[in-house]
Design a protein around this motif. Structure first.
Motif, PDB file in Angstrom:
ATOM      1  N   HIS A  18       0.834  -1.204   0.000  1.00  0.00           N
ATOM      2  CA  HIS A  18       0.000   0.000   0.000  1.00  0.00           C
ATOM      3  C   HIS A  18       0.874   1.261   0.000  1.00  0.00           C
ATOM      4  N   ASN A  56       2.673   1.662  -3.431  1.00  0.00           N
ATOM      5  CA  ASN A  56       1.750   2.162  -4.450  1.00  0.00           C
ATOM      6  C   ASN A  56       1.394   3.624  -4.217  1.00  0.00           C
ATOM      7  N   LEU A  57       1.259   4.008  -2.959  1.00  0.00           N
ATOM      8  CA  LEU A  57       0.969   5.402  -2.633  1.00  0.00           C
ATOM      9  C   LEU A  57       2.123   6.300  -3.081  1.00  0.00           C
ATOM     10  N   TYR A  61       4.278   5.648  -5.458  1.00  0.00           N
ATOM     11  CA  TYR A  61       4.292   5.638  -6.926  1.00  0.00           C
ATOM     12  C   TYR A  61       3.244   6.612  -7.478  1.00  0.00           C
ATOM     13  N   ARG A  62       2.030   6.542  -6.926  1.00  0.00           N
ATOM     14  CA  ARG A  62       0.950   7.424  -7.399  1.00  0.00           C
ATOM     15  C   ARG A  62       1.255   8.884  -7.092  1.00  0.00           C
ATOM     16  N   LEU A  63       1.859   9.155  -5.940  1.00  0.00           N
ATOM     17  CA  LEU A  63       2.232  10.516  -5.575  1.00  0.00           C
ATOM     18  C   LEU A  63       3.254  11.068  -6.564  1.00  0.00           C
ATOM     19  N   GLU A 120       3.745  10.074  -9.573  1.00  0.00           N
ATOM     20  CA  GLU A 120       3.072  10.207 -10.865  1.00  0.00           C
ATOM     21  C   GLU A 120       2.238  11.482 -10.901  1.00  0.00           C
ATOM     22  N   GLU A 121       1.523  11.760  -9.822  1.00  0.00           N
ATOM     23  CA  GLU A 121       0.678  12.953  -9.745  1.00  0.00           C
ATOM     24  C   GLU A 121       1.523  14.231  -9.793  1.00  0.00           C
ATOM     25  N   ASN A 175       4.450  14.340 -11.115  1.00  0.00           N
ATOM     26  CA  ASN A 175       5.302  14.213 -12.303  1.00  0.00           C
ATOM     27  C   ASN A 175       6.772  14.451 -11.947  1.00  0.00           C
ATOM     28  N   PHE A 222       8.780   5.062  -9.960  1.00  0.00           N
ATOM     29  CA  PHE A 222       8.166   5.910 -10.979  1.00  0.00           C
ATOM     30  C   PHE A 222       9.230   6.723 -11.710  1.00  0.00           C
TER      31      PHE A 222
END
Length: 81
Positions: free
Chosen positions: A13, A16-17, A19-21, A23-24, A26, A51
């Motif tokens: 978790h 993934n958090l 990675y998404r951060l 990505e958001e 950039n 990422f």
């Protein structure tokens, strides 16, 4: 023979958090200098680094394709003799 690797749900978790951060936001480089030394196994930072690494690979592939296309265009024009 494949080896089953179990990953802790909390680790997954947090990874993934991160990675998404990244990505958001950039992210192109880590937010902290020497983060590997500061937090070597923090799953959120590992996700962010994943990422960044993938973004660099993607950029290199796009550049390679662009160079390849421009070389093909130059070869296709010829000298016109």
């Amino acid at each position: 023979m494949e080896e089953d690797i179990k990953v802790d749900e909390k680790f997954k978790h947090a990874f993934n958090l991160g990675y998404r951060l990244a990505e958001e936001l950039n992210l192109k480089s880590p937010m902290l200098e020497n983060q590997e030394k500061i937090m070597p196994s923090n799953p959120m930072h590992l996700g962010m680094q994943q990422f960044i690494d993938e973004a660099k690979l993607s950029k290199n592939k796009r550049q390679d394709k662009t160079v390849e296309k421009s070389v093909k265009k130059r070869r296709g024009k010829g000298l016109g003799l």
